[in-house]
Design a protein around this motif. Structure first.
Motif, PDB file in Angstrom:
ATOM      1  N   LEU A  77       0.663  -1.292   0.320  1.00  0.00           N
ATOM      2  CA  LEU A  77      -0.103  -0.535   0.112  1.00  0.00           C
ATOM      3  C   LEU A  77       0.851   1.152  -0.264  1.00  0.00           C
ATOM      4  O   LEU A  77       0.261   2.471   0.066  1.00  0.00           O
ATOM      5  CB  LEU A  77      -0.976  -0.029   1.057  1.00  0.00           C
ATOM      6  N   GLY A  78       1.916   1.433  -0.164  1.00  0.00           N
ATOM      7  CA  GLY A  78       2.940   2.136  -0.035  1.00  0.00           C
ATOM      8  C   GLY A  78       3.483   2.972   1.411  1.00  0.00           C
ATOM      9  O   GLY A  78       3.450   2.420   2.271  1.00  0.00           O
ATOM     10  N   HIS A  79       4.478   3.999   1.463  1.00  0.00           N
ATOM     11  CA  HIS A  79       4.923   4.661   2.602  1.00  0.00           C
ATOM     12  C   HIS A  79       3.951   5.601   2.582  1.00  0.00           C
ATOM     13  O   HIS A  79       4.187   6.641   1.729  1.00  0.00           O
ATOM     14  CB  HIS A  79       6.159   4.597   2.142  1.00  0.00           C
ATOM     15  N   SER A  80       3.750   6.150   3.366  1.00  0.00           N
ATOM     16  CA  SER A  80       3.821   7.551   4.095  1.00  0.00           C
ATOM     17  C   SER A  80       4.893   9.047   3.444  1.00  0.00           C
ATOM     18  O   SER A  80       5.787   8.211   3.591  1.00  0.00           O
ATOM     19  CB  SER A  80       3.657   8.111   5.198  1.00  0.00           C
ATOM     20  N   LEU A  81       4.440   9.604   2.676  1.00  0.00           N
ATOM     21  CA  LEU A  81       5.077  10.764   2.196  1.00  0.00           C
ATOM     22  C   LEU A  81       5.964  11.315   3.403  1.00  0.00           C
ATOM     23  O   LEU A  81       7.282  11.773   3.365  1.00  0.00           O
ATOM     24  CB  LEU A  81       5.087  11.828   1.715  1.00  0.00           C
ATOM     25  N   PHE A  82       5.921  11.761   4.933  1.00  0.00           N
ATOM     26  CA  PHE A  82       5.812  12.030   5.506  1.00  0.00           C
ATOM     27  C   PHE A  82       6.599  11.270   7.007  1.00  0.00           C
ATOM     28  O   PHE A  82       7.362  11.641   7.560  1.00  0.00           O
ATOM     29  CB  PHE A  82       4.394  12.869   6.211  1.00  0.00           C
ATOM     30  N   LEU A  83       6.152  10.136   7.130  1.00  0.00           N
ATOM     31  CA  LEU A  83       6.325   9.794   8.120  1.00  0.00           C
ATOM     32  C   LEU A  83       7.180   7.975   7.708  1.00  0.00           C
ATOM     33  O   LEU A  83       6.921   7.811   6.566  1.00  0.00           O
ATOM     34  CB  LEU A  83       4.540   9.370   9.179  1.00  0.00           C
ATOM     35  N   ASN A  84       8.028   8.030   8.797  1.00  0.00           N
ATOM     36  CA  ASN A  84       9.110   6.721   8.125  1.00  0.00           C
ATOM     37  C   ASN A  84       8.222   5.143   8.433  1.00  0.00           C
ATOM     38  O   ASN A  84       8.698   4.813   9.429  1.00  0.00           O
ATOM     39  CB  ASN A  84      10.137   7.022   9.067  1.00  0.00           C
TER      40      ASN A  84
END
Length: 318
Positions: A77-84
């Protein structure tokens, strides 16, 4: 039953595709740019262009959607653009407060909804019936967030019986967790309780007119047994359907209630992601909520069939 489950699960695929496409378009066409949120409005055009290229936001929307949906099919589902963190990890981290609130609200709704419906049908036309129907009408009309603010003002600010906002994990103290969740659970479950009460009353009044009910009464069966064993049992199937659909809506309805009471659940995650313009988190969480909604409705169909085998699988499918 096996073919029924197979067809329902296969029907999930086009639903997920349509939801993914709609959410993707709404998120990306809405005003706001996550690059500007990260770099700030004073960033140079070169830095903005570089970061957009690194994040893949410089590509056409169709190419971005194909890349993202292809990853979703493979389970990413992808990774957050702001959170690691990945979207799946963020969803699981915020799932426990939402599910605790939803189950607590459903328990309150079932307890008071069934009790209110039984008493209302038993006291049909009397004062108790009119009072319960008035409360049910009020519960169907008042918004959950407005009721939540009212509960905070009366029971948290004035009487100080409950905390104003906050959340405690069940790992710390289960009773303390219930104490923090009581007011938001009431605000969230009050409308569902009103719906269950009205449905229970309507179905029980219909069942009370059946011949076998009159026969049971003629044989001297106590009225309490007539109501609970014969009447309520036949009213549970439509109530079960409402509970399943309501629980799915409770999970989505926690968005506003969690914001009002400061509960770090899925709703708070979505609101924070919208403020940050975190595209991947919004898309992934909404998609996971859709999957939960469809699976819960499928479970309700199966339970309704098991509760009354006279219901055909085809009828449940409709």
């Amino acid at each position: 039953m096996k073919w029924f489950l197979f067809h329902r699960l296969m029907a999930l695929l086009p639903v997920l595709f349509v939801v993914s496409l709609v959410v993707f378009c709404l998120v990306h066409l809405a005003p706001g740019d996550p690059v500007l949120v990260i770099l700030g409005n004073d960033a140079s055009p070169q830095d903005i262009a570089t970061l957009r290229q690194q994040m893949g936001l410089d590509q056409p929307l169709l190419a971005q959607f194909v890349r993202w949906f292809g990853a979703v099919i493979s389970g990413d589902l992808g990774h957050s653009l702001f959170l690691n963190a990945s979207v799946t990890d963020l969803f699981m981290q915020h799932l426990a407060p939402t599910m605790s609130l939803a189950f607590y609200a459903l328990a309150i709704a079932l307890t008071f909804g069934l009790a209110g419906g039984v008493v209302s049908a038993w006291q049909h036309g009397r004062l108790a019936d009119r009072v319960i129907r008035s409360l049910a009408t009020f519960g169907m009309s008042v918004p959950g967030f407005l009721l939540g603010l009212f509960l905070i003002f009366v029971f948290a600010v004035r009487l100080r019986w409950f905390p104003v906002v906050g959340y405690r994990s069940t790992n710390d103290d289960g009773l303390l967790n219930l104490w923090y969740l009581t007011l938001p659970a009431i605000a969230l479950g009050f409308r569902i309780a009103a719906l269950i009460s009205r449905m229970t009353r309507a179905v029980m009044l219909d069942v009370l007119q059946e011949n076998y009910i009159n026969t049971a009464r003629a044989k001297g069966v106590p009225e309490s047994l007539v109501l609970l064993r014969h009447t309520l049992k036949n009213a549970l199937i439509p109530v079960l359907t409402i509970c399943g659909e309501s629980f799915a809506s409770l999970v989505t309805g926690t968005i506003v209630i969690e914001s009002v009471f400061g509960i770090p659940g899925i709703g708070s995650l979505i609101v924070d992601s919208i403020e940050r313009r975190d595209f991947t988190v919004i898309q992934g969480v909404v998609l996971l909520i859709t999957v939960c909604y469809v699976l819960i409705n499928l479970l309700v169909d199966v339970l309704s069939y098991l509760a009354d085998p006279r219901l055909s699988v085809e009828g449940s499918e409709n």
